[in-house]
Design an enzyme around this catalytic site. Sequence first.
Site, mmCIF file in Angstrom:
data_model
loop_
_atom_site.group_PDB
_atom_site.id
_atom_site.type_symbol
_atom_site.label_atom_id
_atom_site.label_comp_id
_atom_site.label_asym_id
_atom_site.label_seq_id
_atom_site.Cartn_x
_atom_site.Cartn_y
_atom_site.Cartn_z
ATOM 1 N N GLU A 2 0.832 -1.212 0.000
ATOM 2 C CA GLU A 2 0.000 0.000 0.000
ATOM 3 C C GLU A 2 0.865 1.261 0.000
ATOM 4 O OE1 GLU A 2 -2.905 -0.213 3.178
ATOM 5 O OE2 GLU A 2 -4.264 -1.318 1.864
ATOM 6 N N GLU A 17 -6.243 -7.858 -0.608
ATOM 7 C CA GLU A 17 -6.782 -7.839 0.749
ATOM 8 C C GLU A 17 -8.288 -7.615 0.674
ATOM 9 O OE1 GLU A 17 -4.762 -5.160 3.406
ATOM 10 O OE2 GLU A 17 -2.786 -5.909 2.825
HETATM 11 C C1 GLA Z 1 -3.985 -2.500 5.154
HETATM 12 C C2 GLA Z 1 -2.633 -3.180 5.214
HETATM 13 C C3 GLA Z 1 -2.641 -4.440 6.050
HETATM 14 C C4 GLA Z 1 -3.442 -4.256 7.309
HETATM 15 C C5 GLA Z 1 -4.830 -3.804 6.961
HETATM 16 C C6 GLA Z 1 -5.725 -3.583 8.160
HETATM 17 O O1 GLA Z 1 -4.759 -2.878 4.133
HETATM 18 O O2 GLA Z 1 -2.141 -3.475 3.945
HETATM 19 O O3 GLA Z 1 -1.323 -4.752 6.361
HETATM 20 O O4 GLA Z 1 -2.815 -3.319 8.119
HETATM 21 O O5 GLA Z 1 -4.768 -2.580 6.321
HETATM 22 O O6 GLA Z 1 -5.796 -4.692 8.933
#
Ligand code: GLA
Length: 730
Positions: A182, A255
């Site tokens: 991210e 995710e």
């Molecule tokens: C983001 C991150 C993950 C985690 C999620 C929340 O998407 O990429 O590593 O921190 O948020 O759980």
Amino acid sequence: MLYGPLALLVTAFAGVLLGSGQGPKTTFEIRNHEFLLDGKPFQFRSGEIHMARIPREYWRQRLKMAKAMGLNSVGAYIFWNFHETEKGKFDFTGDRDVHAFIKMAQEEGLWVLLRPGPYVCAEWDFGGYPYWLLTEPGVKIRSNNPLFLKYCKAWLDELGKQVADLQVTHGGNILMVQVENEYGSYGDDKEYMGAIRDMIRGAGFDVPLYTCDGGSQIEAGHIEGALPGYNGGMGDGLKQTIDKFAEGGPYIVPEYYPGWLCHWGEKFPTKSTENVVRDIDWYLSNNVSFNIYMWHGGTNFGYWAGANMGGRFQPDITSYDYDAPLSEAGHATEKFMALRKLIQEKAGEKLPTMPPAPPVIEIPKIELSNSASALDVLPKPISSDSPKPMEYLGQGYGFILYRTRIAHGGKLSTKGVRDFAVVMLDGKTVGTLDRRWNESQIDVPARGQLDILVENWGRINFGHEMEDNLKGLVDKVTLDGQELRGWQIYPLPDFPTPQTDASPRDAPTVYAGHFNLAKVGDTWLDMRAWRKGVVWVNGRNLGRFFWVGPQQTLYCPGPYLKKGENEILVFDMQPSGNRTIWGLDHPILEETLPERARPKRPEIKPVPEFNPATALAAGEFPLDNGDHDVRTKTMKARYICFEALSSYNGDFASMAELWLLDAAGNTLSRSDWKVVYCDSEETSAENGIADNMIDDDPETIWHSVWSQEHSSLPHRVVIDLGRETAFAGF
Ligand code: GLA
């Protein structure tokens, strides 16, 4: 820059098989907007799982459960700081054996999406970065900084040595590798992302690469040569967004959130099975690959839980249950069963039977008969003129104590508490300073030995606040404005087992006890009678507890227990006198207790009402964050009422500091002032009490209630000036 999937072809060819190296050759590639496994369209049905959050003895049971739910892959962050615990010293043994974990997934018939960071977020201390990076002069994290990149490279190279042979191109089960994490939520430096991508390649990873970002962040976060993924993406928006960067996909959601993370003091977040099934059904029906984050969250054992900085400091709870399909202890939930049914139907595959859940036991009441004050088990101190953060003493995690002598009582003040401190005078607790509430001042009654025990409550793992992540006391301490010097500093990453019962005093205390077990199994230590600290069982740190919840139990995995005698150690920073502990056969994760009572204000009758005719002054403030002087005619009063009638946004009122001015425009002393009335003060989600208006700290504010049901404007604060006072403005 836009780019199409063609760029990925170069990286895509793969050979050999998921199994043992015999039989037909397995290939994995991205072609014609598809993932192709052995030339056939392949959809990732993946679930995120972190080996560091599961005892090694349970890895296989968890992986078998993944297979039994119908997943064909697992997503796996590998945490840099879990392996390079000291600069240049790598540990890939035992619980840290990444090779064994990935190999085991292969044995269980699961492909792997490898996520080596180097930054991962993940509610893990410092987002996976080793703490020692914070003391390296010149390092700038998540940037194209040569020194930082040098350390990233060392990590990725080392990881490559461990697992590059487990890629599908070498007969293994790693199908893709993620670049950074991210990054678009943090920066937009393509050179940095390119450098990380090239390092991953250089470390021997030759399978296709991908990135993951939220939709609006893909532009900044993606990098040529890696397939962009859309975290949380869904529906037409997902495809339209991805099409801008890789037209036609393939589409992957690295995710998908079936639950969410949780901070101390907040409500435990849940997501309904119905919604999760609906979403996964959509992915299955639309050929969108997905990785359920978390599919099995596990536990932030030890000091590994991270923290957020969403307006204020928010440390994560120990459990990483996440309301995920597989519970913290590896049990199938309702969500798990519903997804298993869905996948079985949709994929038309006969799913393997589920392995049995690990056995569960209760442990009857244990008396912790030995105890020692933390002050009686101190290691050798380090002398320092001013307090030093723990990292500069080579300490990464845990507690640290700062000691000096003070010649008189007074107002102790520091903006440097990271993150929770117990302040003691001559071995007795005077009070606490909690970073979550921006607390920075405490009255110390007399001269004597001053001890400040500080807990590192987890490093920030998200956002630019990560750059300022030192722990312990990170700023000077003053007494009535005078800087205190001449400190003895005691690093306390853990505590020795007390062998006797030193009669407990009013100070942070370590308790020890023994118990016998005829049979071992998972249990949940009930911490409801304890306050704030850490538990060790047979030397294993089970993580932090905090009475506020919502987590009220600590997961103790069966493999940490033994038949026969076991030892338990509880460190409580705010001992309540309780000395017993027991194990339940179930967790309690959803019991948040109200942490702060709203201050009791004396009744004021009648409650003052705004009256334009008698108002000292009335007017508007501009929409800014500045200081404003309002001049009035000179008047005298004992009480003043400040009333907010309307607001630029929302139905709220707030103020950082309120002063009165004399005719010459000088501020008047506030030492005798008291807030005697306030109709609305936020005390649940932040420290927004009206007393913050007169506390000399512009960083703390009065804020009307916002986190719960609240009354609307106007909001009023009444201040007693202590005596009739003349003033000519505010
Ligand atoms: C983001 C991150 C993950 C985690 C999620 C929340 O998407 O990429 O590593 O921190 O948020 O759980």
